[in-house]
Design an enzyme around this catalytic site. Structure first.
Site, PDB file in Angstrom:
ATOM      1  N   THR A  94       0.887  -1.172   0.000  1.00  0.00           N
ATOM      2  CA  THR A  94       0.000   0.000   0.000  1.00  0.00           C
ATOM      3  C   THR A  94       0.921   1.218   0.000  1.00  0.00           C
ATOM      4  OG1 THR A  94      -1.849  -1.022   1.134  1.00  0.00           O
ATOM      5  CG2 THR A  94      -1.479   1.282   1.638  1.00  0.00           C
TER       6      THR A  94
ATOM      7  N   THR B  42      -0.051   1.839   7.032  1.00  0.00           N
ATOM      8  CA  THR B  42      -0.145   0.666   6.162  1.00  0.00           C
ATOM      9  C   THR B  42      -0.112  -0.566   7.046  1.00  0.00           C
ATOM     10  OG1 THR B  42       1.047  -0.666   4.526  1.00  0.00           O
ATOM     11  CG2 THR B  42       2.367   0.893   5.780  1.00  0.00           C
TER      12      THR B  42
ATOM     13  N   GLY C 212      -5.433  -3.676   8.031  1.00  0.00           N
ATOM     14  CA  GLY C 212      -6.425  -2.611   8.134  1.00  0.00           C
ATOM     15  C   GLY C 212      -7.460  -2.820   9.210  1.00  0.00           C
TER      16      GLY C 212
ATOM     17  N   ARG D 234     -14.968  -5.451   0.924  1.00  0.00           N
ATOM     18  CA  ARG D 234     -14.175  -5.235   2.151  1.00  0.00           C
ATOM     19  C   ARG D 234     -13.386  -3.923   2.051  1.00  0.00           C
ATOM     20  NH1 ARG D 234      -8.568  -4.132   3.157  1.00  0.00           N
ATOM     21  NH2 ARG D 234      -8.146  -4.746   5.293  1.00  0.00           N
TER      22      ARG D 234
HETATM   23  N1  ASP Z   1      -3.908  -1.269   5.123  1.00  0.00           N
HETATM   24  C1  ASP Z   1      -4.311  -1.852   3.870  1.00  0.00           C
HETATM   25  C2  ASP Z   1      -5.695  -2.446   4.045  1.00  0.00           C
HETATM   26  O1  ASP Z   1      -5.969  -3.029   5.081  1.00  0.00           O
HETATM   27  C3  ASP Z   1      -3.386  -2.908   3.384  1.00  0.00           C
HETATM   28  C4  ASP Z   1      -1.905  -2.626   3.519  1.00  0.00           C
HETATM   29  O2  ASP Z   1      -1.490  -1.577   3.985  1.00  0.00           O
HETATM   30  O3  ASP Z   1      -1.126  -3.504   3.119  1.00  0.00           O
HETATM   31  O4  ASP Z   1      -6.463  -2.389   3.125  1.00  0.00           O
END
Ligand code: ASP
Length: 298
Positions: A167, A218, A221, A195
């Site tokens: 991300t 990141t 989540g 989601r």
């Molecule tokens: N935080 C992001 C989510 O949960 C995913 C990530 O940061 O890898 O959608």
């Protein structure tokens, strides 16, 4: 006021062969943002520029190259916030949008703060942003990954989710002491359709306030959302913590309180930056006026 840029390209279990593409990607993104700031540009434009670079880079789980959901579709989330006015814009579950951060920026400039799915896509068209075929955002690599996940599903939500790809996010401080932050993602791999994680949620992934600073997160989540991580870190700045301390404390709290895994980048209006993560790796790059060049690592 001193300038600063800090960028992340995801916290997780970034594979060895992905390290160099991630490092190079965050370095280019930080350079793009820095150029805007050094030419007198606004923090908000610098954040947008950094995230654009990363959304267009297929190494990252954002824009082109996003993870595919269980149905094999790209569904993206993004948010951006202006610390000067506390205006914010966010979109979630969008398809057909090449650069979700540009759509979030349009939402910021509108009367809304958050648009989802088809309504967000309709709004994009009204703003003159072309809708693209979803297949253009699906890379060969993500189609191969999706086939593997389909044969051997990772489960969702994954406990202590650690992403194999990044991300993206950025925090910037401009010459007027304006702070801005933004985050963009394709979400978690093989996610349930519909989601949504932390990335489009103001206060969870993205927060910016000129009076204290800004942050972008990141990682897992579902956990980050429950502790409202970016706002917690910015509140710590308001209480006088340095960005590095605020970043460390917030990730420790994430782990202690909800067993969460992830990473955060933080900057204050004085142009100091900090970051922290409790995953095997986090791609990040930053530059401040005390530094000769961008420092990038993964
Ligand atoms: N935080 C992001 C989510 O949960 C995913 C990530 O940061 O890898 O959608």
């Amino acid at each position: 006021m001193p300038l600063a840029v800090i960028v992340h390209g995801g916290a997780g279990n970034i594979a060895d062969q992905e390290v160099e593409p991630h490092r190079r990607g965050v370095e280019s993104a930080a350079q793009a943002a820095w150029q805007i700031l050094t030419e007198g540009g606004a923090a908000l434009d610098a954040v947008q520029a950094a995230i654009l670079v990363l959304e267009d880079d297929p190494a990252f789980d954002a824009g082109t190259g996003s993870f595919l959901n269980r149905d094999g579709q790209v569904e993206m989330d993004a948010s951006i916030m202006d610390g000067r006015t506390l205006d914010a814009g966010a979109v979630a579950g969008v398809q057909h949008i090449k650069n979700p951060i540009l759509l979030a920026r349009q939402v910021l400039a509108s009367d809304f703060t958050f648009l989802i799915g088809r309504g967000a896509e309709r709004f994009a068209q009204e703003c003159g942003m072309p809708l693209v075929a979803n297949r253009l955002l699906r890379t060969r690599e993500q189609i191969l990954n999706w086939k593997e996940y389909k044969a051997n599903p990772p489960g969702h939500p994954e406990p202590a989710y650690v992403s194999p790809q990044g991300t993206v996010g950025c925090v910037a401080v401009d010459r007027h002491g304006n702070v801005a932050a933004g985050t963009s993602t394709g979400g978690t791999r093989f996610k349930y359709p519909g989601r949504v994680g932390d990335s489009p949620l103001i206060g969870c992934a993205t927060y910016a306030d000129n009076q204290s600073g800004g942050a972008s997160t990141t990682g897992w989540g579902e956990a980050i959302t429950r502790v409202v991580l970016s706002k917690s870190a910015v509140d710590a700045l308001a209480r006088g913590a340095k960005p590095s301390q605020a970043a460390r404390d917030s990730i420790e709290y994430l782990a202690r309180r909800v067993g969460g895994t992830g990473g955060i980048i933080v900057a204050n209006p004085l142009g100091h930056v900090g970051f922290s993560f409790n995953t095997p790796r986090m791609a990040r790059a930053y530059i401040t006026e005390e530094m000769p060049t961008v420092l990038a690592d993964c």
